[in-house]
Structure formats: C-alpha cells, structure tokens
Design an enzyme around this catalytic site. Structure first.
Site, PDB file in Angstrom:
ATOM      1  CD  GLU A 531     -48.141 110.123  13.697  1.00  0.00           C
ATOM      2  OE1 GLU A 531     -47.589 109.473  13.320  1.00  0.00           O
ATOM      3  OE2 GLU A 531     -47.722 110.528  15.071  1.00  0.00           O
ATOM      4  CG  ASN A 589     -48.772 111.121  18.088  1.00  0.00           C
ATOM      5  OD1 ASN A 589     -48.414 110.907  18.503  1.00  0.00           O
ATOM      6  ND2 ASN A 589     -48.718 112.136  16.792  1.00  0.00           N
ATOM      7  CD  GLU A 621     -49.481 107.849  15.551  1.00  0.00           C
ATOM      8  OE1 GLU A 621     -48.508 107.905  16.107  1.00  0.00           O
ATOM      9  OE2 GLU A 621     -49.751 107.350  14.656  1.00  0.00           O
ATOM     10  CG  ASP A 651     -46.383 107.114  18.462  1.00  0.00           C
ATOM     11  OD1 ASP A 651     -45.710 106.692  17.920  1.00  0.00           O
ATOM     12  OD2 ASP A 651     -46.322 108.126  18.372  1.00  0.00           O
ATOM     13  CD  GLU A 707     -42.339 105.769  15.609  1.00  0.00           C
ATOM     14  OE1 GLU A 707     -44.126 106.667  16.174  1.00  0.00           O
ATOM     15  OE2 GLU A 707     -41.964 105.743  15.872  1.00  0.00           O
TER      16      GLU A 707
HETATM   17  P1  C2E Z   1     -44.346 110.459  16.595  1.00  0.00           P
HETATM   18  O1  C2E Z   1     -45.562 110.808  17.309  1.00  0.00           O
HETATM   19  O2  C2E Z   1     -43.180 109.843  16.945  1.00  0.00           O
HETATM   20  O3  C2E Z   1     -43.715 111.105  15.034  1.00  0.00           O
HETATM   21  C1  C2E Z   1     -43.286 110.676  14.650  1.00  0.00           C
HETATM   22  C2  C2E Z   1     -41.931 111.943  14.332  1.00  0.00           C
HETATM   23  O4  C2E Z   1     -41.194 110.746  13.575  1.00  0.00           O
HETATM   24  C3  C2E Z   1     -42.752 113.326  13.992  1.00  0.00           C
HETATM   25  O5  C2E Z   1     -41.422 113.702  14.306  1.00  0.00           O
HETATM   26  C4  C2E Z   1     -42.252 113.189  12.446  1.00  0.00           C
HETATM   27  O6  C2E Z   1     -41.833 113.728  11.607  1.00  0.00           O
HETATM   28  C5  C2E Z   1     -40.445 111.731  13.042  1.00  0.00           C
HETATM   29  N1  C2E Z   1     -40.418 111.436  11.433  1.00  0.00           N
HETATM   30  C6  C2E Z   1     -40.970 111.089  10.278  1.00  0.00           C
HETATM   31  N2  C2E Z   1     -40.270 110.165   9.480  1.00  0.00           N
HETATM   32  C7  C2E Z   1     -39.462 109.756   9.605  1.00  0.00           C
HETATM   33  C8  C2E Z   1     -37.752 109.765   9.327  1.00  0.00           C
HETATM   34  O7  C2E Z   1     -38.286 109.393   8.067  1.00  0.00           O
HETATM   35  N3  C2E Z   1     -36.486 110.132   9.527  1.00  0.00           N
HETATM   36  C9  C2E Z   1     -36.981 111.409  10.322  1.00  0.00           C
HETATM   37  N4  C2E Z   1     -35.472 111.473  11.535  1.00  0.00           N
HETATM   38  N5  C2E Z   1     -37.385 111.515  11.520  1.00  0.00           N
HETATM   39  C10 C2E Z   1     -38.811 110.832  10.585  1.00  0.00           C
HETATM   40  P2  C2E Z   1     -42.398 115.052  14.494  1.00  0.00           P
HETATM   41  O8  C2E Z   1     -42.899 115.796  13.985  1.00  0.00           O
HETATM   42  O9  C2E Z   1     -41.294 116.203  14.691  1.00  0.00           O
HETATM   43  O10 C2E Z   1     -43.199 114.598  16.254  1.00  0.00           O
HETATM   44  C11 C2E Z   1     -41.907 114.784  17.193  1.00  0.00           C
HETATM   45  C12 C2E Z   1     -43.019 113.925  18.323  1.00  0.00           C
HETATM   46  O11 C2E Z   1     -44.385 115.008  18.764  1.00  0.00           O
HETATM   47  C13 C2E Z   1     -44.138 112.667  18.086  1.00  0.00           C
HETATM   48  O12 C2E Z   1     -43.548 111.703  18.119  1.00  0.00           O
HETATM   49  C14 C2E Z   1     -45.261 112.606  19.047  1.00  0.00           C
HETATM   50  O13 C2E Z   1     -44.990 111.981  20.208  1.00  0.00           O
HETATM   51  C15 C2E Z   1     -44.947 114.336  19.577  1.00  0.00           C
HETATM   52  N6  C2E Z   1     -46.344 115.092  18.456  1.00  0.00           N
HETATM   53  C16 C2E Z   1     -46.267 115.291  17.206  1.00  0.00           C
HETATM   54  N7  C2E Z   1     -47.700 116.014  17.364  1.00  0.00           N
HETATM   55  C17 C2E Z   1     -49.095 115.883  18.395  1.00  0.00           C
HETATM   56  C18 C2E Z   1     -49.452 115.410  19.017  1.00  0.00           C
HETATM   57  O14 C2E Z   1     -50.461 116.783  18.230  1.00  0.00           O
HETATM   58  N8  C2E Z   1     -49.773 116.025  20.266  1.00  0.00           N
HETATM   59  C19 C2E Z   1     -49.282 115.321  21.036  1.00  0.00           C
HETATM   60  N9  C2E Z   1     -49.511 114.454  22.233  1.00  0.00           N
HETATM   61  N10 C2E Z   1     -47.729 114.647  20.243  1.00  0.00           N
HETATM   62  C20 C2E Z   1     -48.078 115.331  19.609  1.00  0.00           C
HETATM   63 MG    MG Z   2     -44.323 107.560  17.002  1.00  0.00          MG
HETATM   64 MG    MG Z   3     -47.009 109.332  16.722  1.00  0.00          MG
END
Ligand code: C2E
Ligand code: MG
Ligand code: MG
Length: 763
Positions: A531, A589, A621, A651, A707
């Site tokens: 991802e 995403n 996603e 997602d 996730e």
């Molecule tokens: P998401 O798409 O649900 O991404 C998964 C989030 O869960 C990611 O946080 C990831 O670092 C975190 N994660 C993965 N494994 C674990 C785990 O084992 N434990 C915990 N506590 N967290 C875990 P992240 O990178 O902070 O991203 C947060 C959200 O930001 C994402 O949720 C997504 O909705 C959004 N996001 C990130 N990149 C983009 C992007 O390029 N475009 C858009 N539109 N949204 C993005």
């Molecule tokens: Mg997610």
């Molecule tokens: Mg995602």
C-alpha cells in the site's frame, strides 16, 4: 489667485454698476456743457436785443427833450438874440429834466454857441458829420470823444428858417453799463472809437481775458454807429456751468454712495448664496469619504434649499444601498444567517471583549448529500432553512449564528469549561435533531457537532473554526454525535500555519514522500503487494504523517494534486519493479473528493499509459465514506475505473455506513477490515463482526485484507477466520520506496517473464 465665489459675484456686479455710472456721468457732463453753451448763446442774443432797445429808448427820450427845447419860444428867441446865458441855462434845465449830461447849441455852420459839457466849448467846431444839411428829422448817433462814448441826438431849431442845432446826449459811462448789465444779465464793456475801454462791468482780469478771446468767455461785439465805438456783451462759461457742475458733483457723490451700498449689498447676497454652497461642498466631501450620517446644515425655501434636500435624499439612498450591499456581503442568501466572514469577525469581536473563554461549535447535517440526491435540492434547502430557523429561534449563541458552507452551521458562546461546552453542544443537537417536513413527508435529520475551546493563549476565530472542524471529523470517525477538539497548543499552532500555500508548494517542490507497506499472505507471510502511504518531508517540521495534512487537503480540494502525485509515483514504482521482475500490485488511497471527480478514470488511465504499467498491478483503496455522500455518482466512477482493469478495494471497512445493497453492486475485488476491529479482536463481539465481514466478502467474491496486524497471534486468528491477506507492523512498517524494494526483493522469486506472484495464483 482664485477668488471666492462671493467675492467674484460682488466684484462683477460692482464693476458693472461702476461702468453704468461712468457712462451716465459722461453723458450728463456732455449734456450739461452743451446746455450751458446754448444758454449762454441765448442770453447773449437776448442781451443784444435789450441793449438795442435801451439805446432806442435813450434816443427817443433825447429826441423828445431836444425837440421840446427847439420848439420853445423863449429858447428860439435867446438863440436869435445870441443870449448865451439863457441858451446855456435852457440847455441845462432841459438836460436836468431827462438826466442828460450833454447839451450843446450849434450854429448852422457848425460852431458851438453854448455847451453844458466841458468836452466842447463855445466857439469850437461841432462834429460835422452829425449835422445833416437839410435834415428835418432828429439825427441820433453814438460818438466817441476823449476816450469816452456818448449817445447824441441832434435836432434843428427853426424860426422858421434854420437858426441853430440842439444836440442832447447821455454819456455811456460805468453807470450806464451797470444798468445795461443788470437788464441783460451779461457783462458789458464799452470801447471807444480809439479802442480804449470807456466803461466795463468786468474786473481787470476778466476784462483782459475777454479781450484776449479766452475760451472761458463767450463775447459778442455790437458796433455803435460810425464812430468806431462798440459794445462787448460777454458771459463767462465757467459761471454758466457752475450750477451744472454743482449738480455733477452731487451726482458723483450719489453714485459713489450707491456704488458702496450696492457693493455691500451684493457681497451680502453673494455670501448668502456662497456660504450654504460651501457647507454643501463640505458635506459632499464627508459623504465621499464614507460618512453618510453627516447632517446637511442648509434648510431654505429657495433653489439652494432644493439642492440641500436633494443631497439629503441622495445621502439616505446611498446609505441604504451601502447597508444593503454590506448586508448581502455578510448574509447567507439561502438561510438569512450570517456567513463565514461575518461570523469570523463577530467571534473575533467576542474574543476581544475578554469576557471568558469563547467556544465555537460547528454542526453538520448528516448525510446531507444523500438528502439532496434522494429527495432533491428543494428538500436540502428546506432542511437548511429549518435548521437556520431553529438556530435563530433558540438561545445558543452569543453572536449571530452562521451558515459557513453547504450544511455547516456555526455558533459561538462564552463557556466556563469543557463539560459546559459539551452540554451546550448536546442541547444544540437536540434542538436541531427533529424531523423536518418536506412535501408533507417528515425527513429524519440528524447532525454531528464539533466543539472547540481555545487550545492556547491566543485563539482566533479562524483557529477555533478549524479546530471545531477537526472535532466534527473526529466525531464522525468515532461515530458519535459530539466531539470536543482535543489538540494540544502545538497542534493548534500547526493548524494555524498557512497549510494551504505550504502544501501547494510541497507538491510543486517535491517535498512529498512515498512510503510503501507490504501486504502479506497470512498463510506464509509472503508479500503479495503493497500500500502506498504518503508522507510530507516538511522543511521545518520534519516528516509529517498523513493525519496532519490529508484531512486539510481533503477539505480544501488540494487532495487532488496529492492523489495525482501519489498515483504517478506509485505507478512509476510498480512499473519499475515489474520491469525488474517483481510484479506485485501497489495500492493507492483515493479520497472521497477524488471520487467525486468524473475525470479520475481518465487521469488513472493516462498514468498507466505513461508508465506502461498493466492495470492489474494497480489497486485503488476507497474508504467507505468516499461513496456515502453520492453513491450513484461514486458507482459510475468506480465502474469506469473497473473497466480500465485496475483493482478496487474498500478501505477501513466497518467504520462507515455503507449499505449492503451498494456493496453488492460495487465492482470491488478487495475488502480491508479496519484496524480498530483487528486490534480489538479479542472481544468476542468484534471477532463476530470480523468473521461476518470475511464471510460477506467471500460471498461477494472479494479478497479480505486485515489492517493493523501487530503480532503473530492476531495473524493466526485471522487466518483461521478465513482471512487471506494481512497488513501491519507484524510484517513491516511503511517504508521508503528503496527500502521496500530491498525488502521485497529478498522475499520474492524474481520472475521477469511470468505473471506476478499473487495470492490467487499461488493459492
Ligand atoms: P489507511 O489507508 O487505512 O492506511 C493504513 C494506516 O494504518 C497507515 O497509516 C499505516 O501506517 C497504519 N498501519 C499499518 N499497520 C499498522 C499497525 O500494525 N499498527 C498501527 N497502529 N497502524 C498501522 P498512515 O500511513 O498514517 O496513513 C493514515 C491514513 O492516511 C491512511 O489510512 C489513509 O487513509 C490516508 N492516506 C495515506 N496516504 C494517502 C494518500 O496518498 N492519499 C490519500 N487520499 N490518503 C492517504
Ligand atoms: Mg485502512
Ligand atoms: Mg489504505
């Protein structure tokens, strides 16, 4: 130099008057002069006639006296007897009777026989010319002798033949000229035959002027007989003009007085006009500078009064229009509530009053888009107006309530603490959450509220609004009605940064970073994809996670550029790795804002084409909330994306409100169970939900991805439940692109020719 209006009016009028007066004066003077000349000529004409009459009357008197004497018997006898004494006394007596000084008896041959005057003595010869030989009639003449002038009458003495002549006469002396002058009104001068002055009524200086033909004197010469003697009848012009000149002086005086008085009067009149005009000009200046309430200090019944009335009316109209424009600028047209601008400045005002801690509450209508979509915009408008009426009707705000955007309403109030703020928001929601009737049908309208209390010392309305916005978002995610903003002061400061321009710059300057987190097969931990998760390498604040800028980017629409960036980078990375033999799909995403854009499929297609990536190696996603607002449109876009051949994934499944009917119709191949369920898996209820989600995905022929797997136990339980793929720290944290390449390179068998190793293929 610019003269004042009043001075100009007065000056113009006075100059005009002066010109008229000067013209009148010149005309009157010329007429006076002509009149004086005419009068003098007339007087002289009359004088000549009177002078001749006087001479004639003298002649008659003398002739009569001389004839009486000549006819006297005694006298004739005395002549005959040459009695000189008797002759002389008779001459004297008769002379005394008429006042004649000259009495002369002359023999027929011209010798003086007796005389009463010393100028001719007996024995001398009498002027021959005076004695006509055969004259019977009295002969009269003016003679001049010894510098004197006389009027003489000579008559014959017959007995019966001519025996003598009697001459009687008056001397025309100063007495005579005085008398003549008094009768004619002229100055009279007698000149003798020799040219000497015999008598004159003039003084020496005037006489000299007359004789020198001075222009001040008008003189006519009257010849007196053959002796050369003459009379000068004179009149002084200056004397004749004197009364006129006096009149002229009087006239000048009157003119000067009139000029002075009229100048004063005109100045007064001009001021009467100019003063109010000046006041009106000052008023106009004030109005021009925006002061519409200055009073117009002119009130009269004339034209200037009409101008002042007009100005007053105009002032009112301009003021009213100005207020209407301001009102429009600060009012929301649909609901009549204040708009964002007005609300922000009112809240700033409230903060400045320092009455206490000012809290701002934002309330959004839940599923507003859906109301519009299903029931039409009329229904949406009815809901917004109903909420506006309730906000206006209730006592919820210390400033006028506002509608900030589509379904975002805001109120503000001074609050003692968090608990009070929460209670306040609760009351607010309770008042708003009642049915709204549209077309006779009740609509169930609910709302979500976010409340912000000042996070730091200096909170502005703008900051409070952003915090409240964040609180609404939190409430939505937490599926609660109300949330309080809980950011630290540092968070608030961050929020305060001008994210907009910074974020825009971040895209342009390539400050964004692409992190990749592997998705692994639960069975054996083999990577099956990754991802793409975005980060922002902020020049001052370091590496920022998506939570710090993605919500803001979504609110402002900047997310489109961010998504485009992530898409291009992820597609390029996947293509490069595919070329190197690692043919694993990468998920990107997509936010709700992206999904609302009908051009998204075209953009994705272009990206794939540019990088030469097979569509199957890209997944998108989409969070549940992405299609919740406008599901019909979202479905269209999803269909178009699916038609491209890219994989689609739901997602954060379980956090939204997606209806199962839509889920069935969506062309989705993957379902990602939200982290919150995975972490809570120990709870039997949560486990039940997760199990049903996995079963549901299975029925709908979707892959399930869990996730947030942080340990092997959870991975194992999920596998047992039938979940095939997992993502989480247990396998790997999100990592920069090169790290991921290394990580994945160590775990997959590179196959440049074969299809990508996928779970489906290996299962
Ligand atoms: P998401 O798409 O649900 O991404 C998964 C989030 O869960 C990611 O946080 C990831 O670092 C975190 N994660 C993965 N494994 C674990 C785990 O084992 N434990 C915990 N506590 N967290 C875990 P992240 O990178 O902070 O991203 C947060 C959200 O930001 C994402 O949720 C997504 O909705 C959004 N996001 C990130 N990149 C983009 C992007 O390029 N475009 C858009 N539109 N949204 C993005
Ligand atoms: Mg997610
Ligand atoms: Mg995602």
């Amino acid at each position: 130099m610019r003269l004042r209006l009043s001075a100009r009016i007065a000056l113009t009028f006075s100059l005009l008057l002066l010109a008229v007066l000067v013209a009148a004066f010149v005309a009157v003077s010329a007429a006076n002069r002509a009149n004086a000349h005419r009068e003098v000529d007339r007087q002289i004409g009359v004088g000549i006639r009177v002078f001749e009459r006087v001479l004639e009357s003298n002649r008659r008197q003398l002739a009569q006296a001389a004839q009486v004497l000549a006819a006297d018997y005694g006298f004739r006898e005395a002549v005959a007897t040459h009695d000189a004494d008797t002759q002389t006394s008779a001459l004297e007596n008769q002379g005394a009777r008429i006042g004649s000084e000259v009495g002369v008896l002359i023999s027929p041959d011209g010798v003086v026989m007796a005389s009463t005057t010393p100028i001719v003595r007996p024995g001398e010869r009498f002027t021959q010319a005076m004695l006509p030989a055969l004259a019977n009639e009295p002969v009269s003449a003016v003679v001049s002798a010894g510098g004197r002038v006389y009027q003489l009458v000579v008559v014959p003495v017959r007995s019966p033949l001519l025996v003598a002549w009697v001459a009687m006469g008056f001397q025309l002396d100063s007495h005579a000229v005085t008398e003549l002058a008094s009768v004619t009104g002229l100055q009279v001068t007698l000149l003798s035959g020799e040219g000497t002055v015999a008598a004159s009524t003039l003084d020496m200086a005037s006489l000299a002027a007359v004789i020198d033909h001075s222009p001040d004197w008008v003189t006519t010469e009257v010849p007196l007989g053959a002796s050369g003697a003459r009379a000068l009848l004179s009149r002084s012009l200056s004397e004749a003009l004197a009364p006129f000149e006096q009149l002229t002086r009087l006239l000048v005086l009157i003119a000067a007085a009139a000029l002075a008085i009229s100048a004063l009067a005109v100045l007064g009149l001009a001021r009467h006009i100019a003063r109010p005009l000046q006041s009106l000009t000052r008023v106009i200046d004030r109005i021009r500078s925006g002061d519409y309430h200055v009073s117009v200090p002119v009130s009269r019944a004339d034209e200037i009064g009409a101008v002042a009335d007009g100005l007053r009316a105009m002032q009112g109209a301009v003021d009213a229009r100005d207020r209407a424009i301001r009102e429009l600028a600060y009012t929301d047209a649909l609901t009549g509530l204040r708009n964002r601008t007005a609300f922000t400045s009112a809240v700033d005002g409230l903060i400045a009053e320092r009455r206490g801690c000012v809290a701002v509450a934002l309330v959004n209508v839940d599923r507003f888009r859906r109301i519009n979509e299903c029931l039409g915009y009329g229904a949406g408008d009815t809901v917004l107006r109903a909420w506006a009426d309730r906000l206006r009707g209730g006592d919820f705000s210390d400033v006028a309530p506002a509608r900030l955007a589509a379904d975002h309403f805001a109120v503000a109030r001074v609050m003692p603490d968090d608990a009070a703020a929460r209670a306040w928001a609760g009351e607010l929601l309770a008042a708003l959450t009642t049915d709204v009737v549209f077309d006779g049908q009740p609509i169930d309208v609910r709302g979500t509220a976010g409340v912000a209390l000042p996070p730091g010392e200096d909170a502005s309305a703008d900051l409070l609004l952003r915090c409240a916005d964040a609180a609404v978002e939190r409430a939505r995610r937490a599926k609660s009605d109300v949330a309080l903003y809980e950011g630290s002061p540092e968070d608030a400061n961050r929020a305060q940064l001008s994210l907009w321009s910074e974020l825009q710059r971040a895209v342009e300057r390539d400050e964004l970073r692409l992190y990749l987190q592997p998705k692994c097969r639960l069975k054996d931990g083999a990577p099956v994809g990754a991802e793409a998760l975005i980060r922002w390498q902020h020049p001052e604040r370091g590496l920022l996670g998506p939570a710090e800028f993605v919500p803001f980017a979504e609110q402002t629409g900047l997310i489109r550029s961010v998504t485009q960036w992530a898409l291009e980078r992820a597609v390029a990375a996947a293509a490069r790795m595919a070329r190197e033999g690692v043919r694993l799909p990468i998920s990107v995403n997509i936010s709700a804002v992206d999904l609302a854009d009908a051009r998204l499929p075209a953009r994705v297609h272009q990206c794939l084409e540019a990088a030469g990536l097979p569509p199957a190696l890209l997944k998108l996603e989409i969070t549940e909330s992405g299609f919740i607002d406008d599901p019909a449109h979202a479905l269209e876009v999803l269909d178009a994306l699916a038609a491209l051949g890219v994989g689609l994934s739901i997602d954060d499944f379980g956090t939204g409100y997606s209806s199962l009917s839509y889920l069935a119709r969506m062309p989705v191949s993957e379902l990602k169970i939200d982290r919150s369920f995975v972490i809570d898996l120990r709870q039997p209820e949560t486990a039940a939900v997760v199990r049903s989600a996995i079963e549901l995905a299975d029925r709908l022929q979707m892959q399930t991805v869990a996730e947030g797997i942080e340990d092997a136990g959870v991975a194992e339980r999920l596998r047992e439940m039938g979940c095939e793929i997992g993502q989480g720290y247990h396998y790997a944290k999100p990592m920069p692109e090169p790290d991921y390449e290394r990580w994945v390179g160590a775990r997959v068998v590179k196959d440049t020719a074969a299809a990508a190793p996928s779970v489906a293929a290996s299962a």
